[in-house]
Design a protein around this motif. Sequence first.
Motif, PDB file in Angstrom:
ATOM      1  N   GLY B  38      57.115  55.769   4.080  1.00 61.69           N
ATOM      2  CA  GLY B  38      57.540  54.522   3.455  1.00 61.69           C
ATOM      3  C   GLY B  38      58.034  53.497   4.459  1.00 61.69           C
ATOM      4  O   GLY B  38      58.928  52.706   4.149  1.00 61.69           O
ATOM      5  N   ARG B  39      57.480  53.490   5.647  1.00 59.14           N
ATOM      6  CA  ARG B  39      57.933  52.564   6.705  1.00 59.14           C
ATOM      7  C   ARG B  39      56.783  51.660   7.145  1.00 59.14           C
ATOM      8  O   ARG B  39      55.615  52.051   7.087  1.00 59.14           O
ATOM      9  CB  ARG B  39      58.428  53.339   7.932  1.00 59.14           C
ATOM     10  CG  ARG B  39      59.362  54.490   7.626  1.00 59.14           C
ATOM     11  CD  ARG B  39      60.695  54.004   7.140  1.00 59.14           C
ATOM     12  NE  ARG B  39      61.486  53.436   8.221  1.00 59.14           N
ATOM     13  CZ  ARG B  39      62.564  52.686   8.020  1.00 59.14           C
ATOM     14  NH1 ARG B  39      62.941  52.365   6.794  1.00 59.14           N
ATOM     15  NH2 ARG B  39      63.254  52.224   9.043  1.00 59.14           N
ATOM     16  N   ILE B  40      57.135  50.487   7.617  1.00 53.90           N
ATOM     17  CA  ILE B  40      56.138  49.624   8.280  1.00 53.90           C
ATOM     18  C   ILE B  40      56.530  49.623   9.752  1.00 53.90           C
ATOM     19  O   ILE B  40      57.608  49.139  10.130  1.00 53.90           O
ATOM     20  CB  ILE B  40      56.138  48.198   7.715  1.00 53.90           C
ATOM     21  CG1 ILE B  40      55.814  48.229   6.218  1.00 53.90           C
ATOM     22  CG2 ILE B  40      55.092  47.353   8.443  1.00 53.90           C
ATOM     23  CD1 ILE B  40      55.808  46.862   5.554  1.00 53.90           C
ATOM     24  N   LEU B 156      49.091  57.005   4.712  1.00 52.34           N
ATOM     25  CA  LEU B 156      49.237  56.444   6.051  1.00 52.34           C
ATOM     26  C   LEU B 156      48.142  55.414   6.274  1.00 52.34           C
ATOM     27  O   LEU B 156      46.967  55.702   6.075  1.00 52.34           O
ATOM     28  CB  LEU B 156      49.141  57.554   7.104  1.00 52.34           C
ATOM     29  CG  LEU B 156      49.145  57.114   8.565  1.00 52.34           C
ATOM     30  CD1 LEU B 156      50.456  56.435   8.924  1.00 52.34           C
ATOM     31  CD2 LEU B 156      48.908  58.317   9.501  1.00 52.34           C
ATOM     32  N   TYR B 157      48.559  54.219   6.652  1.00 48.31           N
ATOM     33  CA  TYR B 157      47.608  53.177   7.013  1.00 48.31           C
ATOM     34  C   TYR B 157      47.684  52.990   8.533  1.00 48.31           C
ATOM     35  O   TYR B 157      48.769  52.763   9.070  1.00 48.31           O
ATOM     36  CB  TYR B 157      47.961  51.839   6.340  1.00 48.31           C
ATOM     37  CG  TYR B 157      47.920  51.871   4.831  1.00 48.31           C
ATOM     38  CD1 TYR B 157      49.035  52.267   4.100  1.00 48.31           C
ATOM     39  CD2 TYR B 157      46.775  51.500   4.135  1.00 48.31           C
ATOM     40  CE1 TYR B 157      49.014  52.294   2.714  1.00 48.31           C
ATOM     41  CE2 TYR B 157      46.739  51.527   2.748  1.00 48.31           C
ATOM     42  CZ  TYR B 157      47.871  51.929   2.050  1.00 48.31           C
ATOM     43  OH  TYR B 157      47.838  51.959   0.670  1.00 48.31           O
ATOM     44  N   ASN B 181      49.322  44.748  -0.748  1.00 45.17           N
ATOM     45  CA  ASN B 181      48.407  45.768  -1.265  1.00 45.17           C
ATOM     46  C   ASN B 181      48.690  47.197  -0.818  1.00 45.17           C
ATOM     47  O   ASN B 181      48.092  48.119  -1.341  1.00 45.17           O
ATOM     48  CB  ASN B 181      46.959  45.425  -0.879  1.00 45.17           C
ATOM     49  CG  ASN B 181      46.452  44.225  -1.639  1.00 45.17           C
ATOM     50  OD1 ASN B 181      46.151  44.293  -2.825  1.00 45.17           O
ATOM     51  ND2 ASN B 181      46.377  43.088  -0.964  1.00 45.17           N
ATOM     52  N   TYR B 182      49.562  47.395   0.163  1.00 49.34           N
ATOM     53  CA  TYR B 182      49.730  48.759   0.648  1.00 49.34           C
ATOM     54  C   TYR B 182      50.541  49.598  -0.326  1.00 49.34           C
ATOM     55  O   TYR B 182      51.285  49.078  -1.164  1.00 49.34           O
ATOM     56  CB  TYR B 182      50.364  48.753   2.039  1.00 49.34           C
ATOM     57  CG  TYR B 182      51.869  48.614   2.071  1.00 49.34           C
ATOM     58  CD1 TYR B 182      52.469  47.376   1.858  1.00 49.34           C
ATOM     59  CD2 TYR B 182      52.684  49.705   2.351  1.00 49.34           C
ATOM     60  CE1 TYR B 182      53.845  47.240   1.898  1.00 49.34           C
ATOM     61  CE2 TYR B 182      54.055  49.575   2.397  1.00 49.34           C
ATOM     62  CZ  TYR B 182      54.642  48.335   2.173  1.00 49.34           C
ATOM     63  OH  TYR B 182      56.008  48.206   2.202  1.00 49.34           O
ATOM     64  N   THR B 187      53.175  54.879   4.724  1.00 47.00           N
ATOM     65  CA  THR B 187      53.610  54.276   5.985  1.00 47.00           C
ATOM     66  C   THR B 187      52.473  53.455   6.558  1.00 47.00           C
ATOM     67  O   THR B 187      51.311  53.864   6.500  1.00 47.00           O
ATOM     68  CB  THR B 187      54.012  55.392   6.983  1.00 47.00           C
ATOM     69  OG1 THR B 187      55.223  55.982   6.524  1.00 47.00           O
ATOM     70  CG2 THR B 187      54.196  54.863   8.390  1.00 47.00           C
ATOM     71  N   VAL B 188      52.827  52.286   7.070  1.00 48.19           N
ATOM     72  CA  VAL B 188      51.839  51.428   7.723  1.00 48.19           C
ATOM     73  C   VAL B 188      52.154  51.392   9.202  1.00 48.19           C
ATOM     74  O   VAL B 188      53.287  51.077   9.586  1.00 48.19           O
ATOM     75  CB  VAL B 188      51.883  49.995   7.145  1.00 48.19           C
ATOM     76  CG1 VAL B 188      50.828  49.123   7.805  1.00 48.19           C
ATOM     77  CG2 VAL B 188      51.688  50.011   5.638  1.00 48.19           C
TER      78      VAL B 188
END
Lengths: 266, 248
Positions: B38-40, B156-157, B181-182, B187-188
């Motif tokens: 859940g992090r960018i 995961l992105y 959109n994520y 996590t991105v």
Amino acid sequence: MLRKLLKYEFRCMWREFAILWPAALAVAFLTGCSLEDNGQSSGMFSVVMAMVFTGVMIALFVISVIFIIKRFNSGLLRDEGYLMFTLPVTTGKLVLSKLLTALVMIIITCVVGIASMFLLWWKFINLPQDLLGEIFRAIGIITSEEPLLWLSMFQFCVMMLVWSAASILEIYAAISIGHLFQRWRVIISVIAYIVISAIQTQLMALIGNLATLVGLGDFMRYIRIGGGEYAAANTAFLMIILLGLAFCVAYYVITTLILSKNLNLE
Amino acid sequence: MNETAVTNHTPLIRCCGLVKSFGAKRALDGVELEIGRGRIVGLLGPNGSGKTTLIKLLCGLLQPSAGFLMIDGREPGVHTKGITSYLPDRMYFADWMCSRDLVDLFADFYSDFDRKKATEMCSTLGIGPRDRIKSMSKGTKEKLQLALVMSRAAQLYLLDEPIAGVDPAARDFILSTILTNYNENGTVLISTHLISDVERTLDEAVFLKSGHVVRHEAVDELREREGKSVDALFREIFRAHPMEGGEW
């Protein structure tokens, strides 16, 4: 997942050959139309059509080989590889999908080639009304006298399929070996193909000599005496199929191992 | 402790002693990294610092020379590829495809793909289902690629240089598309060297220099401790010294 991969491979194959296959049949038919009743050419048109027909047949062969190489190299080892190798499928399935599509393409191309020959000479072939029925009746008569003929025909087809697969996988293995290097990949792939072919030829000669040493010749004579010519042929077909399968497995393992462990798409 | 709680506490990405060599050159040299869920996260570094190499290792496009990495507790493979959505720094679509083929492909292979969202995004971009990839401009292809990647509810992105080589208006569009959109439970990881554009969106920053992780902190804590923006800190860490053979 293999079925899904095949769906896209077949779509790509169809887009490549959707025009070429019907064009080959159409050119064959038109060339046949241009021939006179005695089978000779009837002037400039039939000469041109004969040249076009020859060109189309050569193009069919060349494009088929290019398709096999291109779908593997561009489809897996260039930019498209970033998509394919990040799909949730194993490397083995990716290779298998390319192989099966290439085999189907070869089968259809061979059928188109044979059909083109019939279309070329359509004026001179008096086909019976019930062609399929006649074919099956003929096969029925022959196989009632020689029951093993069915098996021979089946094994011959399997043998052609297995050795076509081995040839395709040999190309894949050579391209994969070239991929191990950062530079000169194309040249190294070509050299790898030549070396693999030479090794294959030597291995087959060695296996043949070993088989003779252990008495394979006597074994085949025994089968011929006991079971007839078709029994001996079927045994020979089976051994050739098994040898082809062994080469298929070897090339498949080389290809998937290299692409699993040493992939580098840069 | 139930499975969900355990899953939420284990890091999504874990790299341990990760080394990747290309011949004599070490692109990654002992990377130690843990990234939660859940992090960018910004993967920041100059050209040649190892960002793309790390992302490719996470995708399974490369194999480590030493060490290991785990995504969701597993080594990169079929399972991790199923939960990872990857945007490379290049076009990876086959020219023979049309946009409908691509939407079908993503729908076939990824259970977390939202076909309706993808179709709507394509429509917004003016891309019809029968439009051939071959006939699209570079910018349109990039947007189509982004639309498909962000239409997945992935865990995961991995976005490799998503805003490099595009104009400022397109950068805003890309960042806006990513943020709207994520999957918020996912996590991105965005690799970039254009810090000022992404800084406001980041929760964490990982600074990569010569194949090592030199800093990994929450962006808010970093700004508070250093008293400067992440962009300014980046310029300080990666300052080039041409006369001393420094890096660009």
